[in-house]
Design a protein around this motif. Sequence first.
Motif, PDB file in Angstrom:
ATOM      1  N   ILE A  17       0.867  -1.189   0.000  1.00 27.63           N
ATOM      2  CA  ILE A  17       0.000   0.000   0.000  1.00 27.63           C
ATOM      3  C   ILE A  17       0.897   1.230   0.000  1.00 27.63           C
ATOM      4  CG2 ILE A  17      -1.830   1.225   1.218  1.00 27.63           C
ATOM      5  CD1 ILE A  17      -2.410  -1.451   2.724  1.00 27.63           C
ATOM      6  N   PHE A  18       0.755   2.067  -1.023  1.00 23.46           N
ATOM      7  CA  PHE A  18       1.581   3.277  -1.172  1.00 23.46           C
ATOM      8  C   PHE A  18       0.635   4.472  -1.175  1.00 23.46           C
ATOM      9  CE2 PHE A  18       3.829   6.280  -4.131  1.00 23.46           C
ATOM     10  CZ  PHE A  18       4.953   6.499  -3.351  1.00 23.46           C
ATOM     11  N   ILE A  19       0.777   5.319  -0.150  1.00 20.67           N
ATOM     12  CA  ILE A  19      -0.113   6.475   0.028  1.00 20.67           C
ATOM     13  C   ILE A  19       0.753   7.714  -0.125  1.00 20.67           C
ATOM     14  CG2 ILE A  19      -1.659   7.651   1.640  1.00 20.67           C
ATOM     15  CD1 ILE A  19      -1.732   4.733   3.033  1.00 20.67           C
ATOM     16  N   MET A  37       6.568   2.832 -15.069  1.00 19.49           N
ATOM     17  CA  MET A  37       6.758   1.944 -13.908  1.00 19.49           C
ATOM     18  C   MET A  37       5.651   0.891 -13.840  1.00 19.49           C
ATOM     19  SD  MET A  37       9.586   2.341 -12.356  1.00 19.49           S
ATOM     20  CE  MET A  37      10.265   2.742 -13.969  1.00 19.49           C
ATOM     21  N   ASP A  38       4.416   1.292 -14.155  1.00 16.14           N
ATOM     22  CA  ASP A  38       3.331   0.301 -14.174  1.00 16.14           C
ATOM     23  C   ASP A  38       3.637  -0.791 -15.201  1.00 16.14           C
ATOM     24  OD1 ASP A  38       2.053   1.823 -12.290  1.00 16.14           O
ATOM     25  OD2 ASP A  38       0.400   2.454 -13.585  1.00 16.14           O
ATOM     26  N   ALA A  39       4.117  -0.373 -16.368  1.00 16.32           N
ATOM     27  CA  ALA A  39       4.410  -1.344 -17.429  1.00 16.32           C
ATOM     28  C   ALA A  39       5.581  -2.246 -17.043  1.00 16.32           C
ATOM     29  CB  ALA A  39       4.714  -0.605 -18.740  1.00 16.32           C
ATOM     30  N   LEU A  40       6.606  -1.647 -16.404  1.00 18.72           N
ATOM     31  CA  LEU A  40       7.772  -2.439 -15.994  1.00 18.72           C
ATOM     32  C   LEU A  40       7.396  -3.411 -14.868  1.00 18.72           C
ATOM     33  CD1 LEU A  40      10.842  -2.965 -16.253  1.00 18.72           C
ATOM     34  CD2 LEU A  40      11.204  -1.109 -14.597  1.00 18.72           C
ATOM     35  N   PRO A  45       8.624 -10.996 -12.248  1.00 16.59           N
ATOM     36  CA  PRO A  45       8.147 -12.266 -11.680  1.00 16.59           C
ATOM     37  C   PRO A  45       7.317 -12.013 -10.422  1.00 16.59           C
ATOM     38  CG  PRO A  45      10.514 -12.360 -12.133  1.00 16.59           C
ATOM     39  CD  PRO A  45      10.093 -10.937 -12.337  1.00 16.59           C
ATOM     40  N   GLY A  46       6.201 -12.703 -10.318  1.00 13.08           N
ATOM     41  CA  GLY A  46       5.372 -12.615  -9.119  1.00 13.08           C
ATOM     42  C   GLY A  46       4.387 -11.462  -9.116  1.00 13.08           C
ATOM     43  N   TYR A  47       4.417 -10.624 -10.149  1.00 17.18           N
ATOM     44  CA  TYR A  47       3.461  -9.505 -10.227  1.00 17.18           C
ATOM     45  C   TYR A  47       2.037 -10.033 -10.398  1.00 17.18           C
ATOM     46  CZ  TYR A  47       1.026  -5.471 -12.300  1.00 17.18           C
ATOM     47  OH  TYR A  47       0.140  -4.463 -12.588  1.00 17.18           O
ATOM     48  N   LEU A  48       1.104  -9.563  -9.570  1.00 18.40           N
ATOM     49  CA  LEU A  48      -0.287 -10.025  -9.654  1.00 18.40           C
ATOM     50  C   LEU A  48      -1.260  -8.947 -10.106  1.00 18.40           C
ATOM     51  CD1 LEU A  48      -0.525 -12.130  -6.363  1.00 18.40           C
ATOM     52  CD2 LEU A  48      -0.062 -12.949  -8.692  1.00 18.40           C
ATOM     53  N   GLY A  49      -0.856  -7.674  -9.999  1.00 19.33           N
ATOM     54  CA  GLY A  49      -1.772  -6.618 -10.433  1.00 19.33           C
ATOM     55  C   GLY A  49      -1.581  -5.359  -9.618  1.00 19.33           C
ATOM     56  N   ILE A  50      -2.364  -4.343  -9.955  1.00 16.05           N
ATOM     57  CA  ILE A  50      -2.224  -3.043  -9.295  1.00 16.05           C
ATOM     58  C   ILE A  50      -3.585  -2.358  -9.286  1.00 16.05           C
ATOM     59  CG2 ILE A  50      -1.657  -1.716 -11.368  1.00 16.05           C
ATOM     60  CD1 ILE A  50       0.602  -0.390  -9.744  1.00 16.05           C
ATOM     61  N   ASP A  51      -3.853  -1.629  -8.225  1.00 18.16           N
ATOM     62  CA  ASP A  51      -5.008  -0.731  -8.147  1.00 18.16           C
ATOM     63  C   ASP A  51      -4.473   0.636  -7.781  1.00 18.16           C
ATOM     64  OD1 ASP A  51      -7.429  -2.464  -8.416  1.00 18.16           O
ATOM     65  OD2 ASP A  51      -6.561  -3.463  -6.682  1.00 18.16           O
ATOM     66  N   SER A  52      -4.946   1.679  -8.451  1.00 20.34           N
ATOM     67  CA  SER A  52      -4.390   3.000  -8.210  1.00 20.34           C
ATOM     68  C   SER A  52      -5.448   4.070  -8.412  1.00 20.34           C
ATOM     69  CB  SER A  52      -3.208   3.237  -9.158  1.00 20.34           C
ATOM     70  OG  SER A  52      -2.500   4.391  -8.779  1.00 20.34           O
ATOM     71  N   SER A  64      -0.115  -2.487  -4.952  1.00 20.97           N
ATOM     72  CA  SER A  64       0.400  -3.482  -5.894  1.00 20.97           C
ATOM     73  C   SER A  64       0.438  -4.830  -5.190  1.00 20.97           C
ATOM     74  CB  SER A  64       1.775  -3.092  -6.432  1.00 20.97           C
ATOM     75  OG  SER A  64       2.738  -3.034  -5.408  1.00 20.97           O
ATOM     76  N   TYR A  65       0.171  -5.872  -5.976  1.00 21.98           N
ATOM     77  CA  TYR A  65       0.020  -7.214  -5.425  1.00 21.98           C
ATOM     78  C   TYR A  65       1.119  -8.106  -5.992  1.00 21.98           C
ATOM     79  CZ  TYR A  65      -4.577  -5.190  -4.579  1.00 21.98           C
ATOM     80  OH  TYR A  65      -5.595  -4.350  -4.202  1.00 21.98           O
TER      81      TYR A  65
END
Lengths: 114, 114
Positions: A17-19, A37-40, A45-52, A64-65
């Motif tokens: 969680i980044f606030i 950065m979102d694209a990178l 490995p291990g990237y599951l997704g992002i909500d922003s 980021s998950y």
Amino acid sequence: MTDNEARLPPVGAIAVIFIAQRTDEDEVGYGRAAGAMDALAATQPGYLGIDSVRGADGLGITVSYWADEASAVAWRNNAEHAAIREIGRARWYARYRLIVTQAVRGYGWERGGA
Amino acid sequence: MTDNEARLPPVGAIAVIFIAQRTDEDEVGYGRAAGAMDALAATQPGYLGIDSVRGADGLGITVSYWADEASAVAWRNNAEHAAIREIGRARWYARYRLIVTQAVRGYGWERGGA
């Protein structure tokens, strides 16, 4: 399972969680870097997704998950990501908090969903 | 310690991540209920704080922090909170995900901070 439910991280996954409060400097440069950065991140490995989400006052929350602690730490230590963070502290952010958490449970709901 | 760092939840605290897409219905009623729920949450045992952002497209992320699992579950089961959730599903939300997590570590940074 709906797409919405599909996006729940599994139990034990890491949610970072980044606030952050944006300055009002360099919106173009910030937007370009954030997109890069979102694209990178999505290639790691291990990237599951992002909500922003960012509000009109410049306060944003990004979650980021990651599949596990190792993949979250590898992303933190990624050289390109680390370099962008330096620019972020110099230019884009007034303050931020970062909270690393582990998913315990989750559920989704969708209007008209099953 | 800055105020920013003071707001980090302790290790082991529960962070409830709520990611919700608003409908465009009933902004006034929604705003009133959201304010009432924030105020009620703040009176509950184990409440540690809340971070909340909504973007122009109606997507919002709210993270509420609780001292432990028992206090997070007690808030979920609070009767007034449960009643408001029913209205939320009927009127205010198109979809949402809720992810219960436990804090592993965290840090804060502030421009010009110590």
